[in-house]
Design a protein around this motif. Structure first.
Motif, mmCIF file in Angstrom:
data_model
loop_
_atom_site.group_PDB
_atom_site.id
_atom_site.type_symbol
_atom_site.label_atom_id
_atom_site.label_comp_id
_atom_site.label_asym_id
_atom_site.label_seq_id
_atom_site.Cartn_x
_atom_site.Cartn_y
_atom_site.Cartn_z
ATOM 1 N N UNK A 69 -98.810 49.668 -10.651
ATOM 2 C CA UNK A 69 -99.035 50.247 -10.078
ATOM 3 C C UNK A 69 -100.671 50.319 -8.428
ATOM 4 N N UNK A 70 -101.408 49.501 -9.141
ATOM 5 C CA UNK A 70 -102.829 48.913 -8.134
ATOM 6 C C UNK A 70 -101.197 47.724 -7.130
ATOM 7 N N UNK A 71 -100.480 47.518 -7.127
ATOM 8 C CA UNK A 71 -99.463 46.506 -6.223
ATOM 9 C C UNK A 71 -98.563 47.488 -5.681
ATOM 10 N N UNK A 72 -98.459 48.869 -6.618
ATOM 11 C CA UNK A 72 -97.854 49.807 -5.396
ATOM 12 C C UNK A 72 -98.862 50.486 -4.032
ATOM 13 N N UNK A 73 -99.732 50.394 -5.308
ATOM 14 C CA UNK A 73 -101.457 50.950 -4.176
ATOM 15 C C UNK A 73 -101.138 49.896 -3.183
ATOM 16 N N UNK A 74 -101.238 48.546 -3.041
ATOM 17 C CA UNK A 74 -101.768 47.824 -2.014
ATOM 18 C C UNK A 74 -100.436 47.597 -0.970
ATOM 19 N N UNK B 35 -104.537 58.518 -4.778
ATOM 20 C CA UNK B 35 -105.444 58.145 -5.591
ATOM 21 C C UNK B 35 -105.399 59.461 -6.611
ATOM 22 N N UNK B 36 -104.878 60.513 -6.915
ATOM 23 C CA UNK B 36 -104.998 61.539 -7.653
ATOM 24 C C UNK B 36 -104.168 61.221 -8.883
ATOM 25 N N UNK B 37 -102.875 60.973 -8.316
ATOM 26 C CA UNK B 37 -101.295 60.224 -9.305
ATOM 27 C C UNK B 37 -102.166 59.123 -9.783
ATOM 28 N N UNK B 38 -103.069 58.159 -9.409
ATOM 29 C CA UNK B 38 -103.353 57.350 -10.635
ATOM 30 C C UNK B 38 -104.757 57.535 -11.493
ATOM 31 N N UNK B 39 -105.353 58.427 -11.050
ATOM 32 C CA UNK B 39 -105.944 59.065 -11.823
ATOM 33 C C UNK B 39 -105.429 59.565 -12.958
ATOM 34 N N UNK B 40 -104.589 60.705 -12.521
ATOM 35 C CA UNK B 40 -103.616 61.247 -14.065
ATOM 36 C C UNK B 40 -103.212 60.027 -14.613
ATOM 37 N N UNK B 41 -102.592 58.903 -14.145
ATOM 38 C CA UNK B 41 -101.630 57.627 -14.606
ATOM 39 C C UNK B 41 -102.988 57.529 -15.712
ATOM 40 N N UNK B 42 -103.807 57.238 -15.393
ATOM 41 C CA UNK B 42 -104.902 56.591 -16.397
ATOM 42 C C UNK B 42 -105.039 57.497 -16.970
ATOM 43 N N UNK C 8 -98.299 64.230 -13.578
ATOM 44 C CA UNK C 8 -97.960 63.146 -13.251
ATOM 45 C C UNK C 8 -96.624 62.911 -12.187
ATOM 46 N N UNK C 9 -95.530 63.066 -13.274
ATOM 47 C CA UNK C 9 -94.120 62.835 -12.780
ATOM 48 C C UNK C 9 -94.094 64.034 -11.625
ATOM 49 N N UNK C 10 -94.309 64.826 -11.821
ATOM 50 C CA UNK C 10 -94.799 65.335 -10.434
ATOM 51 C C UNK C 10 -94.792 65.097 -8.717
ATOM 52 N N UNK C 11 -96.197 64.025 -9.298
ATOM 53 C CA UNK C 11 -96.721 64.168 -8.008
ATOM 54 C C UNK C 11 -95.796 63.093 -8.131
ATOM 55 N N UNK C 12 -95.219 61.832 -8.536
ATOM 56 C CA UNK C 12 -94.179 60.462 -8.673
ATOM 57 C C UNK C 12 -93.309 60.321 -7.570
ATOM 58 N N UNK C 13 -92.766 62.166 -8.173
ATOM 59 C CA UNK C 13 -91.566 62.300 -7.182
ATOM 60 C C UNK C 13 -91.798 63.092 -5.959
ATOM 61 N N UNK C 14 -93.386 64.080 -5.866
ATOM 62 C CA UNK C 14 -92.885 64.550 -4.591
ATOM 63 C C UNK C 14 -93.578 63.707 -3.318
ATOM 64 N N UNK C 15 -94.091 62.056 -3.651
ATOM 65 C CA UNK C 15 -95.170 61.569 -2.425
ATOM 66 C C UNK C 15 -93.885 61.056 -2.246
ATOM 67 N N UNK C 16 -93.802 60.174 -1.301
ATOM 68 C CA UNK C 16 -93.306 59.719 -0.294
ATOM 69 C C UNK C 16 -92.288 58.602 -0.460
#
Length: 116
Positions: A46-51, A61-68, A101-109
């Protein structure tokens, strides 16, 4: 990188339910430790994807927090179940956080986008 992240999530969920099932027999220690390794792999991918994102939006950032939040609920459910404590509210939080997190992960580009 998206496939590695998604694969670690799927394997972690499978390991979670295996560890939950093995708790009654007391043979869940190894599976639980492997699951904790997969928590670290999820965070690392997840961190590598953010970089790799050139413009980090607030939604990432919200998706990362919800993933944690999801990872912490998985761990807390296993630990509290082993101690024999109630886990009802943790299960509710897990379902809410997982759906979010599933919704955010699937809706983000980045990655799969069936909602776009």
């Amino acid at each position: 990188m998206t496939h590695a992240h998604l694969s670690t999530w799927i394997i972690a969920l499978i390991l979670f339910f295996v560890a939950l099932g093995l708790q009654k027999s007391g043979k869940d220690k190894v599976v639980h430790m492997i699951l904790r390794l997969f928590y670290l792999l999820i965070i690392a991918t997840g961190v590598m994807m953010l970089f790799f994102i050139s413009n980090i939006d607030l939604m990432y950032v919200l998706k990362s927090i919800v993933g944690l939040w999801v990872i912490s609920m998985l761990e807390m459910i296993l630990v509290r179940t082993k101690k024999g404590k109630k886990t009802t509210i943790l299960w509710v939080q897990l379902v809410v956080a997982f759906l979010l997190v599933l919704y955010l992960g699937l809706s983000l580009p980045l990655g799969f986008t069936p909602f776009m």
